[in-house]
Every structure is written in C-alpha cells, then in structure tokens.
Design a protein around this motif. Structure first.
Motif, PDB file in Angstrom:
ATOM      1  N   ASP A 152       0.948  -1.411   0.014  1.00 45.45           N
ATOM      2  CA  ASP A 152       0.114  -0.022  -0.020  1.00 45.45           C
ATOM      3  C   ASP A 152       0.684   1.255   0.067  1.00 45.45           C
ATOM      4  OD1 ASP A 152      -2.344  -1.360   0.257  1.00 45.45           O
ATOM      5  OD2 ASP A 152      -1.988  -1.579   2.240  1.00 45.45           O
ATOM      6  N   ALA A 153       1.945   1.050   0.721  1.00 40.25           N
ATOM      7  CA  ALA A 153       2.538   2.347   1.041  1.00 40.25           C
ATOM      8  C   ALA A 153       3.436   2.626  -0.400  1.00 40.25           C
ATOM      9  CB  ALA A 153       4.008   2.223   2.167  1.00 40.25           C
ATOM     10  N   THR A 154       3.977   1.638  -0.891  1.00 43.72           N
ATOM     11  CA  THR A 154       4.647   1.803  -2.000  1.00 43.72           C
ATOM     12  C   THR A 154       3.592   2.279  -3.198  1.00 43.72           C
ATOM     13  OG1 THR A 154       6.062  -0.136  -1.732  1.00 43.72           O
ATOM     14  CG2 THR A 154       5.834   0.743  -3.956  1.00 43.72           C
ATOM     15  N   ARG A 155       2.552   1.870  -3.257  1.00 47.51           N
ATOM     16  CA  ARG A 155       1.285   2.098  -4.234  1.00 47.51           C
ATOM     17  C   ARG A 155       1.038   3.909  -4.015  1.00 47.51           C
ATOM     18  NH1 ARG A 155      -3.579   2.470  -2.965  1.00 47.51           N
ATOM     19  NH2 ARG A 155      -3.539   1.332  -0.980  1.00 47.51           N
ATOM     20  N   LEU A 156       0.818   4.133  -2.823  1.00 48.05           N
ATOM     21  CA  LEU A 156       0.578   5.566  -2.544  1.00 48.05           C
ATOM     22  C   LEU A 156       1.781   6.524  -2.858  1.00 48.05           C
ATOM     23  CD1 LEU A 156      -1.316   4.877   0.766  1.00 48.05           C
ATOM     24  CD2 LEU A 156      -2.236   5.903  -1.229  1.00 48.05           C
ATOM     25  N   ARG A 157       3.111   6.070  -2.724  1.00 47.07           N
ATOM     26  CA  ARG A 157       4.214   6.829  -2.623  1.00 47.07           C
ATOM     27  C   ARG A 157       4.373   7.085  -4.247  1.00 47.07           C
ATOM     28  NH1 ARG A 157      10.048   6.750  -0.760  1.00 47.07           N
ATOM     29  NH2 ARG A 157      11.271   6.150  -2.760  1.00 47.07           N
ATOM     30  N   ASP A 158       3.965   5.711  -5.178  1.00 47.02           N
ATOM     31  CA  ASP A 158       4.287   5.989  -6.661  1.00 47.02           C
ATOM     32  C   ASP A 158       3.353   6.899  -7.178  1.00 47.02           C
ATOM     33  OD1 ASP A 158       6.311   4.299  -6.256  1.00 47.02           O
ATOM     34  OD2 ASP A 158       5.055   2.560  -6.966  1.00 47.02           O
ATOM     35  N   ALA A 159       2.096   6.918  -6.587  1.00 46.42           N
ATOM     36  CA  ALA A 159       1.171   7.753  -7.265  1.00 46.42           C
ATOM     37  C   ALA A 159       1.507   9.258  -6.862  1.00 46.42           C
ATOM     38  CB  ALA A 159      -0.108   7.614  -6.386  1.00 46.42           C
ATOM     39  N   ILE A 160       2.112   9.486  -5.682  1.00 43.88           N
ATOM     40  CA  ILE A 160       2.433  10.957  -5.253  1.00 43.88           C
ATOM     41  C   ILE A 160       3.533  11.303  -6.379  1.00 43.88           C
ATOM     42  CG2 ILE A 160       3.591  12.294  -3.879  1.00 43.88           C
ATOM     43  CD1 ILE A 160       2.109  10.717  -1.534  1.00 43.88           C
ATOM     44  N   ILE A 161       4.842  10.299  -6.502  1.00 44.28           N
ATOM     45  CA  ILE A 161       5.734  10.714  -7.427  1.00 44.28           C
ATOM     46  C   ILE A 161       5.399  11.029  -8.775  1.00 44.28           C
ATOM     47  CG2 ILE A 161       8.075   9.879  -8.231  1.00 44.28           C
ATOM     48  CD1 ILE A 161       8.264   8.663  -5.302  1.00 44.28           C
ATOM     49  N   ASN A 162       4.470  10.034  -9.482  1.00 43.40           N
ATOM     50  CA  ASN A 162       4.050  10.171 -10.739  1.00 43.40           C
ATOM     51  C   ASN A 162       3.306  11.639 -11.015  1.00 43.40           C
ATOM     52  OD1 ASN A 162       5.201   7.745 -11.317  1.00 43.40           O
ATOM     53  ND2 ASN A 162       3.357   6.406 -10.892  1.00 43.40           N
ATOM     54  N   ALA A 163       2.481  11.727  -9.891  1.00 37.20           N
ATOM     55  CA  ALA A 163       1.758  12.950 -10.159  1.00 37.20           C
ATOM     56  C   ALA A 163       2.693  14.099 -10.184  1.00 37.20           C
ATOM     57  CB  ALA A 163       0.615  13.176  -9.040  1.00 37.20           C
ATOM     58  N   LEU A 164       3.574  14.172  -9.302  1.00 38.70           N
ATOM     59  CA  LEU A 164       4.514  15.348  -9.165  1.00 38.70           C
ATOM     60  C   LEU A 164       5.343  15.464 -10.370  1.00 38.70           C
ATOM     61  CD1 LEU A 164       5.602  15.011  -5.341  1.00 38.70           C
ATOM     62  CD2 LEU A 164       3.867  16.695  -6.399  1.00 38.70           C
ATOM     63  N   ALA A 165       5.765  14.293 -10.768  1.00 39.59           N
ATOM     64  CA  ALA A 165       6.373  14.132 -12.235  1.00 39.59           C
ATOM     65  C   ALA A 165       5.757  14.709 -13.417  1.00 39.59           C
ATOM     66  CB  ALA A 165       6.925  12.894 -12.485  1.00 39.59           C
ATOM     67  N   THR A 166       4.152  14.522 -13.326  1.00 40.70           N
ATOM     68  CA  THR A 166       3.710  14.768 -14.630  1.00 40.70           C
ATOM     69  C   THR A 166       3.239  16.258 -14.375  1.00 40.70           C
ATOM     70  OG1 THR A 166       2.502  12.778 -14.464  1.00 40.70           O
ATOM     71  CG2 THR A 166       1.391  14.501 -15.362  1.00 40.70           C
ATOM     72  N   GLU A 167       3.092  16.826 -13.251  1.00 38.94           N
ATOM     73  CA  GLU A 167       2.780  18.032 -12.902  1.00 38.94           C
ATOM     74  C   GLU A 167       3.890  19.211 -12.913  1.00 38.94           C
ATOM     75  OE1 GLU A 167      -0.734  20.506 -12.338  1.00 38.94           O
ATOM     76  OE2 GLU A 167      -0.572  18.401 -12.300  1.00 38.94           O
ATOM     77  N   PHE A 168       5.046  18.627 -12.528  1.00 39.93           N
ATOM     78  CA  PHE A 168       6.112  19.676 -12.258  1.00 39.93           C
ATOM     79  C   PHE A 168       7.382  19.233 -12.771  1.00 39.93           C
ATOM     80  CE2 PHE A 168       3.390  19.860  -8.155  1.00 39.93           C
ATOM     81  CZ  PHE A 168       2.785  21.131  -8.548  1.00 39.93           C
ATOM     82  N   GLY A 169       7.272  18.038 -13.306  1.00 40.96           N
ATOM     83  CA  GLY A 169       8.729  17.448 -13.894  1.00 40.96           C
ATOM     84  C   GLY A 169       9.558  16.779 -12.745  1.00 40.96           C
ATOM     85  N   ALA A 170       8.964  16.827 -11.484  1.00 39.42           N
ATOM     86  CA  ALA A 170       9.589  16.330 -10.259  1.00 39.42           C
ATOM     87  C   ALA A 170      10.425  14.841 -10.608  1.00 39.42           C
ATOM     88  CB  ALA A 170       8.724  16.344  -9.139  1.00 39.42           C
ATOM     89  N   GLU A 171      11.674  14.835  -9.941  1.00 41.39           N
ATOM     90  CA  GLU A 171      12.253  13.568  -9.976  1.00 41.39           C
ATOM     91  C   GLU A 171      12.605  13.486  -8.383  1.00 41.39           C
ATOM     92  OE1 GLU A 171      15.916  14.057 -12.070  1.00 41.39           O
ATOM     93  OE2 GLU A 171      15.045  15.012 -14.042  1.00 41.39           O
ATOM     94  N   LEU A 172      12.285  12.083  -8.384  1.00 41.98           N
ATOM     95  CA  LEU A 172      12.660  11.254  -6.948  1.00 41.98           C
ATOM     96  C   LEU A 172      14.177  11.661  -6.709  1.00 41.98           C
ATOM     97  CD1 LEU A 172      11.334   9.934  -4.596  1.00 41.98           C
ATOM     98  CD2 LEU A 172      12.103   7.707  -5.711  1.00 41.98           C
ATOM     99  N   ARG A 173      14.393  12.202  -5.566  1.00 43.00           N
ATOM    100  CA  ARG A 173      15.786  12.269  -5.236  1.00 43.00           C
ATOM    101  C   ARG A 173      16.185  11.018  -4.594  1.00 43.00           C
ATOM    102  NH1 ARG A 173      18.650  16.372  -0.879  1.00 43.00           N
ATOM    103  NH2 ARG A 173      20.732  15.958  -1.863  1.00 43.00           N
ATOM    104  N   ALA A 174      17.666  10.703  -5.113  1.00 42.01           N
ATOM    105  CA  ALA A 174      17.982   9.358  -4.686  1.00 42.01           C
ATOM    106  C   ALA A 174      18.618   9.548  -3.131  1.00 42.01           C
ATOM    107  CB  ALA A 174      19.086   8.903  -5.608  1.00 42.01           C
TER     108      ALA A 174
END
Lengths: 335, 765
Positions: free
Chosen positions: B743-765
């Motif tokens: 669940d946590a991974t699913r939610l986290r991916d949803a957030i990161i994908n949305a931020l990537a789409t909206e702002f071109g955000a990249e997950l910081r390693a």
C-alpha cells in the motif's frame, strides 16, 4: 592445581573484599579477582568432575554474585548521591524564559461580565457600532431636545448616522429579532464626543443588559445588579438605587455599588459618599416596548448599562484611562 | 445647579443634617454632587472673629500715601489700630472688621484664602482688616470697603450679613426643569421629609397697572407666552448684600439691582427673565419673530451673531434685540443710565431654543432651562415677583402690564392605578401613602387618576410616569429579587466560544492583547467624521495593523523586549446599504520574520481546528515577497519601511476563520490501524511552490494520505542551477485495515508520478 582450596575461606575472603571495596572500580577489581574468568572459582568450576563439588562451587559463586550485586547497587547509590550532592544549583536563579501572553484587562472584565450573565441565563451579543439615528435615539424614545442628539456630544457622520453612543440600540435589535422572554447582555465599543482625560476617552466599552418577560419588577433589577456587582467586585458589596432619567427607561435609576476602598465609610475614591456610581438602569419604557410592537400591559422589562473601563479602573485601581488604550507592554504585562 | 441652603430655608424649615439631606435628595430627587461653603468658613470659632466696628480715627499712613491708618472701636476696652487701603470712609463710619486669627475665603487672586495676623504695615501696627464685600464672598465689588448704617460696635458680622452659607451642588436630570429652581428643590425636600412648603412668591397679584406694553408675537409655536411689564423711574445700582451673596453662592456674578433681580427670580422659580432698557427699543415695544437669513445681532457677550430664519428673535421696530430664550442684545441691555425697563418673562419652545443654541454654540442659564421646558404658568408669577422686587430695590413705578399668549395648556389628567405602581416597583405601597407622596409633589387625585402639576406637565404624561414618582420615594425599600424564569439562554454561541479560544491561543503563544482606537488619522474609507475632536480620531479604520504598528513602535521606544501584540476589533468596510460592513478581525505583530508569523497563524488555525490555505498575497504594510493570504486574511513579514528589524504580522477575519473551523470535532480512530510514515524528497524547478507540491500529493494519494508536511528545502551544485530538493514527511492510514508495504509503495508511486507529471519532479536518490 595441587591443593584443594578452602572454598569457605574463599567465599569469606571474597565477601570481605566486596564489603571493603570503596568504589565501583575497587569492587570491579575484586569481582574480577574472585569471580572473573581467571578467578579460582572459575577455574575450579572448569575442573569440577563431581556433582557434589559442582553444587558447592555453584552455590558459592551464586552467593558471591549476589553479594557483589548488592554491594554494587549500594556503591552506585552512594556514588549517585555524592554526584548529586555536587550538582547543587542556585535555586534562586530564574528559570527558562517561556512566552506568556496577557489578556487585556477589558477583555478580562468582558469575560467576567459574560460569565456572570451566562450564569443568570442571559445570552451574549454585540451589534453594529455605526448606528442610524433611528436606532440610536428615535426608537429609544430620546426627546428631540435631548443633548445626546447634539453633534457636540455625539459623533455624526451625517444627519442620519452616528457612532453609537451607548449599547442600548441592542435592546431594539433583539426585541425586533425575537419574541420575549428575552434576557441578553450586549458588550461592545461606544463613542462619545469627550475630550481625552484621565477619566474620559471618546471610545469606551459598555455592557448593556436587557430582560423582557412577564411581571418583571424594579426589585428583579435590583437583585440582578447585586449579583453582577458582586461577581465583578466581590461578595461583600452592596447595591443601592438612586433616581435618574434616561429616555428609554421609566422609572430610571442609577445603581451605586458600595465603595470597596473604604467599605462605605467614605473616601476620596467614592467622593466621601461611601458609594460609587456604576451606570444607568431602569424599567424599559412602555414607549420603547410599543416601538417594537410589544404590549406594555403584557410585557415588562428592565435594562441597565455600565462602562467596562470604569469597572477596570475600579477593580484594578487604574488612575488614568488612557493606559488602557496605548498598548504599552509595561501596562499590559501586569494583567 | 448651585443651591445656597439659606435660600432653601426661605421656603422649607430644615433641621436635618446636610449630609443626610444630600443622601435623601440624591436617592429620590437629584444627585447632590457635593456640599460647598460659600463665604466665611463656619468652623473653629471663625465666624466670631468677624465684627462690626466704628471708625474713631482715620489719618493718612505716615509712611504710605495710598494707605489710611485708623483706630476702630470693636466694643473692646481699646480701639484697634488697623491699616486700610480704601478711602471711601472716614471717622464715624460703621465697617466690617476681620480680627487676627480670622480665615477669609479663597477668591480669584487668593486661591488658598488667608488667615490674618497682627502685623506691621509700613511700620504701623495693623490689628485686623476692614473688609470689602468681595473679600468675604458677599459681592463682586472691590471699589471700597463696606460701610453700614449705625450698628453697635462689636456686633457679630454674621448677625448683620449672610456671612456664611452652605451650597448644595445639585445635578438635576434633563426631565426635571422644576429642579432648576430653588423653590422646586424646596418642594422635593418638603415631600421627602413631609414638611410644610411656604407659598411661592409672586402668586398673589398686587394691583396690576393698566398701562399697555406693546407686544406682538408672530410665532406662537416658538413663543407660547410673552409677559411684559414696564417699570418707570428705576435707579440702577447695587443689590442688597443678601441677594448678591446668594447669587454668588449660586454661581452667578452680581451685576446691578435690576439684572440681579431677574437672575434671582429665575433661580428661585426657574423661569428666565430679561430686562430691556425701554429707551433703547425703537418704537417702544416688542416683536417676537423669526430672524431673516443673514440678520445680525450682537449678544451680551459681545459676539456678533449672523442669524438664520430658524432663529427666533425679540425685535423692536428696527432690529433684533435678543436671541429669544438664549441671550439679550448688547445694545438694549440695562445700564447705569437706564430709567425705564421693559421686563420680559416668556416661554420659548424648547427644541427651537436647542437648535439656535446649537447653531450659535451659545448656552446660557436661560437656554439651559428653556431646552428642558419651562412651566408656562410661571411666566406670570415670575414677572410679578420680579417687578415687585425691582420696585422695592430699584425704586420706580410699575406702570404697564401685558400677557400675550394663544391659550395656556390645561394641566393634564393621567389615569393611575396604585396597584400598577406596586407591580412595577416590586414593593407594596398603600394607595393612601402613594397619594400622600403625590400630593406633596403637587399632584391632585381626581377620580381614577391624578391631575399633573403644571411644572411637571411636560415630563409626566402617562401612568408609568406617575409610577416613577412613587418609585423614587421607595427606592431604599425595594428588595433584591430575581426574575421567575421560564426559559434560559445562558450559553455562548459557537463563535463566542471560538473567539475566546482564539484569544487564549494567542496568549499561550506569548502575545499581549491590546486595544487601540477604532478611529484613525486617515484611512481609505468613506466613513470619516466631518467634525472629529482631533485629527488622530477621524476615520473609521478598514484595517487594524497600522494601529498595532504604532503600538509596537511605542514599545520599541520604551525598550520592551519579546514584543508580541494582538488585538481583536472591528474594521468598517464599505457596505451595500447606507451602513458600513463591520467585520471583527484579529491582528497581530510579533518579533521575527515571515516564518514566525506564519507559524503563529498555523497554530491559531490548528487551535480552531481549521485549515489555512496559503497563497501568495499582497498588503500595503507587508514585504512584497513575503506575504500570503490564508483564506481568512493575510500573513507576512512587515514591510521594512514600517519598523526596523524583522517583524511578522497577520490580520484575519473572525467569521471566515470560524467558518473554516471543524468544531465540533468528529472522532477519528487512529489507534486500531496505525499509520505508515515515510519521508520523500523530490527535485523540482525553483519556481514550484511547496504548497502546490502538497496539494498535488493530496489529490494523487487521496483519503489515505492523512498528514503531509514539508520539512526541508535544499539547493546545491549537484542538483543543478534553478533546481531545489523539497523533502516532506507523509503518513498513510486507512480506517478499516493496517496498510502494508505494498500500500505504502502504491501511494508513494502515485504521489511521485503525479509530481513528475505536474512539475517534472524527479525522486531524489
């Protein structure tokens, strides 16, 4: 190992060494000597081949461990005590400075007033400060010649709009909004064209009480004001009425509260009368009831108004009213 | 009104203590604000040190040209040597003397009074002081010392003149014009103590003369009655000492016998009078009319008044000679040369007098009485008595009389039920006692009601007004009761409770509450006072912060530390109708910058169980780059031109704040299925606002994202120019199960994908 040690003597020697240890370090040293990996008993246990000797040595070791633990706890306590004795602070030094705010004395009085009236089953309200002449004067039955209608006494924006001169328009507002019985106290800012002095400020706060019900009397007003004055000034206070005149009450009175400084014997605060003026009050004038469509034969009411600044000045012995308006932290932090 | 007690004693015999009298009058009639002494203090034997003396010798002082050296017989073995500066007497004169030890009262120029001593004046012993009338409060005259007819030397001065008196300071309410008179107050005393009241003066007509007085009243609405009398052959001079003493005690300056009598009668009866010098009246008569616009009149105070058509004037054939009911004109006043006077006792309508008095900013003893309403029956009585006194003290002959009116009002009849009084007052008073009280006050019982005396006709028109007459005599007996309640209302509203919580939260955050005036020197508002009392209190404020900035500045000047001020008050915004929209706001200023203020606002919102919605904002008092709106107002860093240093400021609308409050709170179970917590950091462009990242994350993760808070923003070379890393912590939680790693991974991916789409955000390693 050639000689079989005298384990009783060993135990006695070890116990004595534990008792003799004066510090945790000494004790640890003794523990290593008598119970450590290379101690006689450790070696002895390693070489045990018979059950009897094993039980004997285990018994010795267990007892010695207890002895050392007890001694260790005792020494630790002693050492903690010693350390704490050295950690004495100057308890008279100030503590950490934490933020603490202050309610303005007028707010504190406002809440006292609210609470006193909530206890009496009154609702609390406030109404607009910019009023029409109709609500500030006409519906309250001010005569056309009343001096409050003069721009010398009242702030006019234009011939029809004023800064309310008292909280009394709330009487009209609530009577127009709701059917009796009504019990309300209205608290808020009011405005009079007074020059700024130690006792007068053109902006100040009033609380205005109104009760409309069947069969209310001047005695009910007196009992109500006694309760409120005692809530504000203390249970020893007395209340008396003096005749007065207000356009919207008949009979009109001014309530006095007995002076808290001289307890009624007369002093400078009460101008040697033993009594302090508290505001205005009276039975709601039938004209005012009729103005809002209530039948004065069926409904009666009483009303009263007092100043919060005056209350604050009396409660806290504040000589100059201006101190309440200047936002000076040296003043505010006293309350 | 200042009421000399000796004057009251002309009409009611009193033997109670004045302190007790003052209390009783204060409760039942009118507040007594104090008791003063007029004239010489009557204490410690002081009065005994004022004596009549006979001058036996009087020579020029050997060492001073302007002084006399006298020997005065005071009935003692030897005459006393007294130095005196006056020259209006000589050997044989009977004079008033104050002996050493006597205390003479304060007066203008001698604010603390004076205790006399035997002393040398220019080398000669002076063993007392020969008195002028102003020195002992008997008059205003200091032209010379008082000279008396033959009186036995040594006689107590107090037996000859009203040397000492007490004065009651009576503050009558606006509904009681009858208490603007000595006689009216005597009537109250007689009623309170059940004493006899002497007949009022002027009631018994003495032969009214037949001569005419030319009086024309053109406006009976504004002048319902005008009584005029003419006295020929008067000698204008001094009034008797007792009259002067009483006028002084009442706070009026003695002027001349004729003028003093008009004032004396006004003070006694309450009906103002005015005396004209008849010789100065063109046409020899009176015309009561409206002024014409722009007409001019110089009043007795020397001010030229420009009149309007709403001003009522007394005119002669050529011009206005008095502002009716307010003040006479300078050109027609009684002077030392006056031989014939026209005396006016009139009734002017109160509101008209009020308007003129307002317009001309002119108040007088007369206008104050007319505004409250003068009993029209009094005019006749006052005119007669004043005329008698003028003939008695100024000589002359009463030749003419006229009384012009359009009918006098009948005394009103008012229905009255004694049981109604009991029902209102809450204490029983027998009908007999009620009618006794009313009778003493001049009310006559008739049938089912009472007839109201003319002097109360204006105020007492209804049953409740009669009830008040009973009530004021029973106030001390009214018990303390509480209403019988059928319904209770004693709860604070939601908004009132939240306001207390808001105030308490700010106090908990270290803020001191302050109150500042709602009127400001200037503001961008249409609600400005056309006639403010000062420039500082002119305009109703539309924002509270400027007042707080000033308060903070004063505190900085005073050296205060840890300054944090807040105020809850109204602002007055342009409204839809003809009233402003009044909104209650909370405003605060605190040491520290933007983040401090925002922290305070966030805590306030949290205390109120509300969520702020921050967005970039602007306000003229705030730093243009450090200001935000919250949904209920603004928060930011104070513009540096306002105060030195970094200051946080906010101003929020209470109704908007409270509307956002989730009070009352609904419980959420956060115990049964614990939350999963994660930290996430993304790299975005510099222009992406943290709030937008949070909002996007919330939308993407949905209801299972329970908390999200940005805790770090990092910029560095490895991120590249124009980039920043935004780190935030999140908590995921569901109501019906414990979320697992998937669940946590699913939610986290949803957030990161949305931020990537909206702002071109990249997950910081």
């Amino acid at each position: 190992m050639t000689d079989t040690p005298d384990w009783n003597a060993y135990e006695a020697e070890a116990a004595a060494a534990a008792q003799a240890a004066a510090s945790s370090d000494d004790l640890e040293e003794a523990r290593v000597r008598f119970l450590g990996r290379k101690s006689d008993i450790a070696l002895g246990l390693r070489e045990v081949r018979d059950r009897e000797t094993g039980m004997l040595l285990n018994g010795v070791r267990t007892r010695l461990e207890e002895t050392f633990d007890t001694r260790a706890a005792r020494l630790a306590d002693d050492e903690l005590d010693r350390r704490l004795r050295d950690e004495i602070v100057d308890v008279t030094l100030p503590g950490d400075e934490l933020p603490l705010g202050h309610l303005h004395p007028i707010t504190q009085i406002r809440r006292m007033v609210e609470d006193a009236f909530l206890g009496l089953g009154y609702e609390v309200r406030d109404d607009r400060e910019v009023e029409t002449v109709e609500y500030n004067f006409d519906k309250l039955a001010f005569l056309p010649t009343h001096s409050a209608r003069s721009p010398r006494d009242t702030f006019f924006f234009d011939p029809n709009h004023v800064l309310r001169t008292e909280t009394s328009p709330s009487q009209i507002h609530i009577m127009e909004e709701k059917e009796p019985p009504l019990y309300m106290v209205s608290i808020g800012r009011v405005y009079r064209r007074d020059a700024i002095t130690a006792t007068r400020y053109p902006i100040f706060h009033q609380f205005e009480g109104l009760a409309v019900d069947r069969g209310l009397t001047l005695a009910d007003l007196k009992g109500t004001l006694l309760h409120v004055m005692r809530a504000l000034y203390g249970p020893e206070r007395k209340v008396r009425f003096r005749t007065h005149y207000f356009p919207f009450t008949e009979p009109s009175i001014e309530p006095d509260v007995s002076c808290g400084i001289c307890l009624g014997s007369g002093c400078r605060t009460c101008k040697y009368s033993g009594w302090i003026e508290m505001g205005g009050a009276g039975m709601v004038d039938p004209t005012v009831l009729a103005n809002v469509g209530l039948d004065p034969e069926e409904w009666s009411g009483f009303a009263f108004g007092c100043g919060l600044e005056r209350t604050a000045q009396l409660r806290h012995d504040i000589p100059d009213i201006r101190a309440l308006w200047e936002g000076d932290l040296r003043v505010l932090r006293q309350f | 009104m200042r009421v000399p007690v000796s004057w009251l004693r002309d009409y009611v015999a009193m033997d109670m203590s004045l302190t007790e009298l003052a209390t009783k009058l204060s409760i039942a009639s009118a507040e007594i604000e104090g008791i003063e002494t007029r004239g010489v203090a009557d204490e410690g034997g002081n009065l005994g040190l004022f004596r009549i003396g006979k001058v036996r010798e009087a020579i020029k002082h050997p060492n001073a040209d302007r002084l006399q050296l006298t020997k005065v017989d005071l009935g003692e073995a030897e005459p006393r040597s007294i130095v005196c500066g006056a020259w209006n007497f000589g050997v044989g004169a009977t004079v008033a003397v104050a002996l050493p030890g006597a205390t003479i009262p304060a007066r203008p120029g001698l604010p603390d009074g004076l205790t006399l001593e035997r002393r040398k004046v220019r080398g000669e012993i002076s063993d007392g002081m020969i008195l002028a009338e102003d020195e002992i409060g008997l008059g205003a005259d200091h032209e010379g010392i008082m000279v008396f007819p033959e009186i036995e030397p040594g006689t107590l001065l107090a037996d000859v003149v009203p040397l000492s008196d007490k004065v009651l300071l009576v503050e009558a309410t606006g509904n009681r014009p009858d208490l603007q008179s000595i006689y009216g107050i005597a009537r109250e005393i007689a009623a309170i103590y059940d004493l006899d009241l002497a007949e009022a003066p002027g009631l018994i007509p003495v032969g009214t003369p037949g001569g005419p007085v030319k009086i024309q009243v053109g406006d009976f609405e504004r002048c319902s009655r005008y009584v005029g009398t003419i006295v020929q052959g008067v000698t204008v001079g001094h009034s008797p000492l007792i009259m002067k003493a009483r006028l002084l005690g009442a706070g009026m300056r003695p002027i001349s016998n004729v003028v003093d009598i008009t004032n004396y009668v006004m003070l006694t009866l309450g009906s103002p009078l005015h005396a004209f010098d008849l010789a100065t009246l063109n046409g020899g008569g009176i015309n009561v009319r409206r002024a014409s616009d722009g007409e001019k009149l110089t009043t007795l105070d020397g001010v030229e008044r420009v009149l309007t058509a709403d001003d009522l004037v007394i005119a002669d054939d050529a011009r206005a000679v008095a502002l009716a009911g307010i003040m006479g004109g300078a050109e027609t006043e009684v002077s030392a040369d006056t031989h014939t006077i026209l005396l006016e006792a009139a009734n002017f309508e109160s509101h008209g007098v009020f308007r003129s008095s307002e317009r001309h900013r002119l108040r007088s003893e007369a206008s104050g009485r007319f505004e409250k309403g003068v009993d029209p029956q009094l005019a006749d009585q006052a005119a007669r008595w004043a005329t008698e006194l003028i003939v008695e003290f100024a000589g002359g002959t009463w030749t003419s009389w006229n009384d012009v009116h359009a009918g006098l009002p009948a005394r009103p009849f008012v229905e009255f039920r004694p049981e109604r009084a009991d029902a209102v007052i809450g204490v029983k008073t027998t009908p007999d006692e009620q009618f006794r009280i009313l009778g003493k006050l001049g009310f006559e019982q008739e049938g089912t009601g009472v007839i109201v005396p003319s002097w109360r006709a204006r105020d007492v028109t209804r049953e409740i007004d009669i009830v008040e007459e009973i009530a004021r005599f029973r106030l001390e007996e009214v018990p303390f009761t509480l209403p019988q309640r059928r319904e209770m209302f004693g709860v604070l509203t939601r908004e009132q409770k939240l306001r207390r919580r808001l105030e308490d939260a700010l106090v908990g955050l270290g803020f001191a509450e302050t109150y500042t005036p709602s009127l400001r020197p200037d503001d961008e508002t249409t609600w400005k006072l056309p006639e403010p009392i000062s420039v500082d209190l002119t305009a109703l404020r539309t924002t509270i912060l400027p007042s707080l900035v000033e308060a903070v500045a004063r505190n900085i000047d005073a050296g205060a530390k840890n300054i944090a001020l807040f105020e809850v008050a109204r602002v007055y915004l342009p409204g839809d109708g003809d009233l402003p929209t009044e909104r209650v706001r909370v405003a605060g200023i605190v040491e520290g910058g933007f983040s401090r203020a925002k922290g305070v606002v966030e805590t306030v919102y949290a205390a109120l169980k509300a969520e702020p919605a921050f967005a970039r904002g602007e306000h003229r008092l705030l730093h243009p780059g450090k200001a935000a709106t919250t949904g209920a107002g603004i928060v930011g860093e104070l513009h540096p031109r306002e105060l030195d240093g970094e200051w946080g400021a906010f101003e929020l609308d209470l109704d908007d704040l409270f509307a956002a409050s989730r009070e009352p709170i609904t419980y959420t179970d956060v115990i049964t299925y614990p939350a999963v917590r994660q930290d996430i950091a993304v790299v975005v462009g510099e222009g992406v606002a943290a709030g937008d990242i949070v909002a996007t994350a919330r939308t993407a993760a949905g209801a299972e994202l329970r908390e999200i808070r940005v805790f770090d923003v990092y910029r560095g070379e490895q991120l590249g120019a124009g980039k920043k890393s935004v780190a935030f912590s999140v908590a995921y939680q569901a109501d019906d199960r414990t979320l697992n790693d998937e669940d946590a991974t699913r939610l986290r991916d949803a957030i990161i994908n949305a931020l990537a789409t909206e702002f071109g955000a990249e997950l910081r390693a």
